[in-house]
Write a protein that holds these residues in place. Structure first.
Motif, PDB file in Angstrom:
ATOM      1  N   GLN A  84      35.841  24.328  37.014  1.00  0.00           N
ATOM      2  CA  GLN A  84      35.236  25.472  37.683  1.00  0.00           C
ATOM      3  C   GLN A  84      36.362  26.405  38.105  1.00  0.00           C
ATOM      4  OE1 GLN A  84      32.616  24.606  40.934  1.00  0.00           O
ATOM      5  NE2 GLN A  84      32.063  26.739  41.175  1.00  0.00           N
ATOM      6  N   ASP A 134      35.805  29.696  39.274  1.00  0.00           N
ATOM      7  CA  ASP A 134      35.382  30.549  40.375  1.00  0.00           C
ATOM      8  C   ASP A 134      33.929  30.188  40.658  1.00  0.00           C
ATOM      9  OD1 ASP A 134      36.102  34.068  41.023  1.00  0.00           O
ATOM     10  OD2 ASP A 134      35.496  32.436  42.326  1.00  0.00           O
ATOM     11  N   HIS A 135      33.299  30.873  41.632  1.00  0.00           N
ATOM     12  CA  HIS A 135      31.987  30.370  42.037  1.00  0.00           C
ATOM     13  C   HIS A 135      30.934  30.411  40.935  1.00  0.00           C
ATOM     14  CE1 HIS A 135      29.407  33.980  42.884  1.00  0.00           C
ATOM     15  NE2 HIS A 135      30.565  34.532  42.656  1.00  0.00           N
ATOM     16  N   ASN A 176      44.405  26.015  36.053  1.00  0.00           N
ATOM     17  CA  ASN A 176      44.975  26.332  37.368  1.00  0.00           C
ATOM     18  C   ASN A 176      45.554  27.745  37.403  1.00  0.00           C
ATOM     19  OD1 ASN A 176      44.342  24.102  38.878  1.00  0.00           O
ATOM     20  ND2 ASN A 176      46.160  22.954  38.267  1.00  0.00           N
ATOM     21  N   ARG A 230      42.679  30.107  37.593  1.00  0.00           N
ATOM     22  CA  ARG A 230      42.072  30.121  38.931  1.00  0.00           C
ATOM     23  C   ARG A 230      42.848  31.056  39.854  1.00  0.00           C
ATOM     24  NH1 ARG A 230      41.397  23.676  38.722  1.00  0.00           N
ATOM     25  NH2 ARG A 230      39.157  23.571  38.373  1.00  0.00           N
ATOM     26  N   VAL A 231      44.177  30.992  39.765  1.00  0.00           N
ATOM     27  CA  VAL A 231      44.997  31.885  40.588  1.00  0.00           C
ATOM     28  C   VAL A 231      44.688  33.332  40.239  1.00  0.00           C
ATOM     29  CG1 VAL A 231      47.326  32.585  41.164  1.00  0.00           C
ATOM     30  CG2 VAL A 231      46.836  30.186  40.828  1.00  0.00           C
ATOM     31  N   GLN A 289      41.440  34.635  41.841  1.00  0.00           N
ATOM     32  CA  GLN A 289      41.555  34.974  43.261  1.00  0.00           C
ATOM     33  C   GLN A 289      42.428  36.204  43.457  1.00  0.00           C
ATOM     34  OE1 GLN A 289      39.620  33.585  45.477  1.00  0.00           O
ATOM     35  NE2 GLN A 289      38.858  32.356  43.768  1.00  0.00           N
ATOM     36  N   LYS A 311      40.422  39.252  42.843  1.00  0.00           N
ATOM     37  CA  LYS A 311      39.514  39.528  43.955  1.00  0.00           C
ATOM     38  C   LYS A 311      40.273  40.080  45.145  1.00  0.00           C
ATOM     39  CE  LYS A 311      36.541  35.915  44.539  1.00  0.00           C
ATOM     40  NZ  LYS A 311      35.422  35.110  44.016  1.00  0.00           N
ATOM     41  N   LEU A 312      41.508  39.592  45.356  1.00  0.00           N
ATOM     42  CA  LEU A 312      42.291  40.071  46.486  1.00  0.00           C
ATOM     43  C   LEU A 312      42.645  41.542  46.292  1.00  0.00           C
ATOM     44  CD1 LEU A 312      43.636  39.168  49.105  1.00  0.00           C
ATOM     45  CD2 LEU A 312      45.637  38.552  47.790  1.00  0.00           C
ATOM     46  N   GLU A 352      38.640  43.423  45.183  1.00  0.00           N
ATOM     47  CA  GLU A 352      37.457  43.037  45.945  1.00  0.00           C
ATOM     48  C   GLU A 352      36.341  42.480  45.070  1.00  0.00           C
ATOM     49  OE1 GLU A 352      37.401  43.738  49.437  1.00  0.00           O
ATOM     50  OE2 GLU A 352      35.309  43.607  49.985  1.00  0.00           O
TER      51      GLU A 352
END
Lengths: 194, 229
Positions: B64, B66-67, B85, B88-89, B92, B95-96, B99
């Protein structure tokens, strides 16, 4: 200038923040949400200047997400608090400087135990049952100490928060008309406006 | 600066053998399947226990990211973990900065770009995996993307990778249609896998990616589906 205050009850925590954002003598906004939802069972109320407040809470939120997806489960309350504390502590003597904001972390673990943590920009961490950040402390710590008792139910908790808000609105020099209140229980995070 | 540590170099007839060998590693890997439905994407993957003592339940081959974003793969397990991995970074980080959630094709391009980088990197070999990345661009916009060791990236309606991938893809070509419901998409995924996997729920992991989140099918549900075949 931001008021963040919080109280822990039997199976919930409540964190409240004022909604005002100021710039010199101007009030730019009166309904700014200073409490970030980190997960479905934890919230972080951050007090400090706009940019630092936003940057820090988003930074923490995204890093906690990363940990959640990397490891397969979200961190518990104690782990999260220590994670945030470590970020503060690393930053304080770093090249980029400290995170210029203080926070209160509140949430309820999967087994139903609520917890509240007070953190500041130097890397201090303290588990509390009631507390405040910013000027709110001067006005509310006495009130919170007076009103708090173990195992408060939700109605009693909200009543205490209402008393705190009334106190701030009556006695604090800076007018803070609206307060955003987040109530965290095991199953949900509710937001109300007071 | 040492410019002589390259491992992936051209052959006289213009092929990158390391990349092709990596694709061989993928072809030997366990089968994985992705099926796009009307408002879900279903990923299924074959698991193999190396011994009876191993707890197959604990092998997780669908990552997984992200959501509502998942990735599965065929090929080298450890390479997949590293790539997952890193991705995944990136999720995020996006999104940082912006948004909003990244689109599936952004993440797929990022993954394939990473894989391509390693075909031009000194001292390192390419990733030995092809991935299937499943997610949503919006409420009714499910997407599946496939990446491979060369760094190529493309969108698919349904696809399969790994050993007997060709066989499963033929099956999907005959049986996939537009607008599958969640139940039908799950059924198609399981049937496609059952073609090539030894029967028994111990050997399949299935995940349903919906706009609101990700759901891994329990052992009991997979058992019921496989028994019904």
């Amino acid at each position: 200038m931001d008021s963040i205050f919080a109280i822990q009850g039997k199976d919930y925590v409540i964190i409240a923040c004022d909604g005002s954002v100021g710039f010199s003598i101007l009030k730019i906004k009166d309904l700014e949400d200073k409490i970030t939802v980190l997960d479905d069972n934890k919230v972080l109320g951050v007090s400090g200047e706009g940019a630092d407040r936003n940057n820090f809470s988003e930074f923490i939120h995204k890093n906690l997400n990363l940990i959640k997806y990397r490891t397969g489960n979200a961190l518990g309350m104690n782990e999260t608090a220590n994670f945030i504390r470590y970020q503060y502590a690393q930053a304080i003597r770093s090249r980029s400087g400290p995170h210029n904001c203080n926070s209160i972390l509140g949430g309820v673990d999967k087994d139903g135990t609520p917890s509240l943590f007070w953190l500041d920009y130097l890397g201090a961490l303290q588990k509390i049952t009631r507390g405040a950040q910013g000027y709110a402390g001067y006005f509310l710590l006495g009130l919170l100490d007076n009103q708090y008792k173990k195992d408060l139910n939700l109605e009693e908790g909200i009543e205490i928060i209402k008393k705190c808000i009334h106190e701030m609105q009556t006695r604090f020099l800076i007018s803070q008309s609206k307060f955003i209140v987040k109530i965290v229980t095991k199953d949900e995070i509710k937001q109300i406006l007071l | 600066m040492s410019y002589d540590t390259a491992i992936t170099v051209f052959s006289p007839d213009g092929q990158l053998f390391q990349v092709e060998y990596a694709m061989e590693a993928v072809k030997r890997g366990l089968c994985c399947v992705g099926v796009r439905g009307k408002d879900v994407v279903v990923l299924g993957v074959e698991k193999k226990a190396t011994s009876k003592l191993q707890d197959v339940k604990t092998i997780k081959k669908i990552y997984q990211l992200d959501h509502n974003l998942c990735m599965t793969f065929s090929g080298l397990n450890a390479d997949a973990r590293i790539l997952a991995n890193q991705t995944r970074v990136e999720c995020q980080s996006y999104k940082l900065n912006y948004e909003d959630d990244p689109t599936v094709d952004y993440i797929a391009k990022y993954t394939s770009q990473t894989q391509q980088k390693y075909t031009q990197k000194g001292g390192a070999r390419p990733f030995g995996i092809s991935t299937l990345i499943a997610g949503f661009d919006g409420p009714q916009k499910p997407k599946i993307f496939q990446t491979d060791p060369s760094g190529a990236c493309s969108e698919w309606k349904a696809t399969a990778l790994g050993k007997s991938g060709k066989q499963v893809k033929d099956y999907l070509e005959k049986n996939w249609k537009e607008g599958l419901s969640e139940a039908d998409a799950v059924l198609l995924t399981v049937k496609a896998l059952m073609d090539v996997v030894e029967s028994g729920n111990r050997n399949i992991e299935v995940c349903v990616v919906a706009f609101n989140g990700v759901r891994f099918l329990s052992e009991a549900e997979i058992d019921a589906l496989t028994k019904a075949q």
